[in-house]
Each structure stands twice: as C-alpha cells, then as structure tokens.
Design an enzyme around this catalytic site. Sequence first.
Site, PDB file in Angstrom:
ATOM      1  N   LYS A  74       0.834  -1.211   0.000  1.00 20.75           N
ATOM      2  CA  LYS A  74       0.000   0.000   0.000  1.00 20.75           C
ATOM      3  C   LYS A  74       0.865   1.257   0.000  1.00 20.75           C
ATOM      4  CE  LYS A  74      -1.820   2.291   3.505  1.00 20.75           C
ATOM      5  NZ  LYS A  74      -1.784   3.707   3.072  1.00 20.75           N
ATOM      6  N   LEU A 106      -4.160  -0.015   7.578  1.00 20.83           N
ATOM      7  CA  LEU A 106      -2.844   0.618   7.607  1.00 20.83           C
ATOM      8  C   LEU A 106      -3.129   2.092   7.382  1.00 20.83           C
ATOM      9  CD1 LEU A 106       0.112  -0.241   7.928  1.00 20.83           C
ATOM     10  CD2 LEU A 106       0.265  -0.466   5.446  1.00 20.83           C
ATOM     11  N   ASP A 107      -2.684   2.942   8.296  1.00 21.09           N
ATOM     12  CA  ASP A 107      -3.033   4.363   8.237  1.00 21.09           C
ATOM     13  C   ASP A 107      -2.750   4.987   6.882  1.00 21.09           C
ATOM     14  OD1 ASP A 107      -3.741   4.212  10.877  1.00 21.09           O
ATOM     15  OD2 ASP A 107      -1.835   4.988  11.635  1.00 21.09           O
ATOM     16  N   LYS A 108      -3.525   6.010   6.538  1.00 19.60           N
ATOM     17  CA  LYS A 108      -3.357   6.717   5.268  1.00 19.60           C
ATOM     18  C   LYS A 108      -1.929   7.226   5.069  1.00 19.60           C
ATOM     19  CE  LYS A 108      -5.432  10.423   2.494  1.00 19.60           C
ATOM     20  NZ  LYS A 108      -6.513  11.446   2.436  1.00 19.60           N
ATOM     21  N   SER A 110       0.731   5.914   6.159  1.00 23.51           N
ATOM     22  CA  SER A 110       1.680   4.801   6.264  1.00 23.51           C
ATOM     23  C   SER A 110       1.686   3.987   4.980  1.00 23.51           C
ATOM     24  CB  SER A 110       1.301   3.889   7.440  1.00 23.51           C
ATOM     25  OG  SER A 110       1.268   4.614   8.652  1.00 23.51           O
TER      26      SER A 110
END
Length: 273
Positions: A74, A106-108, A110
């Site tokens: 990602k 998964l954080d934006k 990250s």
Amino acid sequence: MTKHNEESTNLNKFISATGICSRREAERLITGGRVTINGNPTQLGNRVFDGDVVKIDGKPLKAKPKTIYIALHKPVGIVCTTDSKEKKNIVKFVGYPERLFPIGRLDKPSEGLIFLTNDGDIVNKILRAGNNHEKEYIVSVDKPINGQFVNRMSNGIPILGTVTKKCTVEKLSATTFKIILTQGLNRQIRRMCEYLGYEVTKLKRTRIMNVSLGNLKNGAWRELTNQEMNKINELVKVSVKTEEASVEKPPQKKENKPRRNFTSKFGRQRKKR
C-alpha cells in the site's frame, strides 16, 4: 435416508460464503422472509445440504467464488476502506475484478504490506486481538532514539485507556527502529511514539505473520502462494473466534481486603468464616 447436520452448512454462513454479504446481513435477509430453500420459507438455524437450491428474492445464489488472497504494498495516501465515497479507497486502487476487502488497516500516511481477500472467516481469525499474530514495522522518527526509548517502547505504553502489550523493538539507526507487534490498536505506533515525545516521519509495515513484503514494489500486489496460505491456515487453526478475544482489556488487579466483623441492623454480630 436421514440427513446429518455435519454434512450441511448453516444457512447464514452458506449465503455469506457466496460473497454477496456478511453473515449478519444474511440473517436479516432470512428474518425478512426473502430466502427460500427448495422453494420453502426459511428461518434462522436452517441448514443447507448438498443439492439444495437456495434463492434470495426468487433468484438462485451463484456458486461460491474462488477464494482470493492478495498481498498489496500500500502506498502512502491510500485509505483502507471499501467506502465508495472515498476516492482513494484501497479496493478502487487495486482494481481487482472480484469483490475484495482489506484485512485490518494501515493508516493513510503509512505504507507497506496489507492483505485483501473475499474470505470473511479468515479475516475474523487474523484480526482477533487475542490471537497474537505478529506484524513487523520499520519506523523513522524526528529525533535520535536511545536505549531508554527502546526499553519503554518494548515494555508497554499507556494509550487509549490501556497499556500496550510487551513487544520487540530494535534500534536500526539514529532515528529508525524495527518493532514487532501482536496488537492492532488505532494508530498504535504513532501514539506510542507521541507519548514519549517523538513524531513518526515514516512508517512501513514489512511483515504480517509469515508473509514478508520482500521486493514487492510500492503500489504493486500479488496473490499469496499456496505455501504461504497453508502456513497462515496453520497459524489461525486455533485462533479464538469469540468476541472477547477482539477486545483489548487492561490488566485488572485483585484487591485482597481483610474481612471485618460488623454488626447487622438487627444488632447481632456476624462471625468470621
């Protein structure tokens, strides 16, 4: 010939396994009178046997699709949601022809490894907090780290009303460290660092359980191999599936209070037991 339950599937599970909806949504379809088995009305608890024809609103369900398991690198900026209103949602980004959803988040800001699948059962098993499945990250922060930072990160940080579980932390350079978690609290690593006065400048997940990011390029994805899936299935075989395991609870201390004699409202003294 008598049919046995072990040769059948619960109706709501059978419906959700086709990929059209979740089990909870399937239950609503059943209670709403929209589902039939072999032309007969259904209710919660009904089971489906080989050869049975299940219909929703008079239309037969399609055969269960092939289970898909994808590993994606990602990029920063992609959002781990299936919400079509989000222009940069992860499903649109991957563009897979089948309906998929991410396992976890998964954080934006990250990047790194995340799984997508159409297998709802394995999602639940992997995500349950009590199952202790490892996730590995490489993290950069805004100032030099020292032994005290590593020690405190390793032994638990108070965030979100709890204390994080002990974990493995290794210093890689002046401002970079590796951390292996078995939890998935919201923005956990960023919150842990913030508590110690550090700001995360880069966060990359490099491993989930037995699957590593390896040389997978940023923005690229691949299907998990049979060998990888066999190992994952082995790891989740004994996974807790109860709701209790999905909740992170702070440890509770028991207080041992001494028992005291007291006089009741009737004037008699109770004895110690």
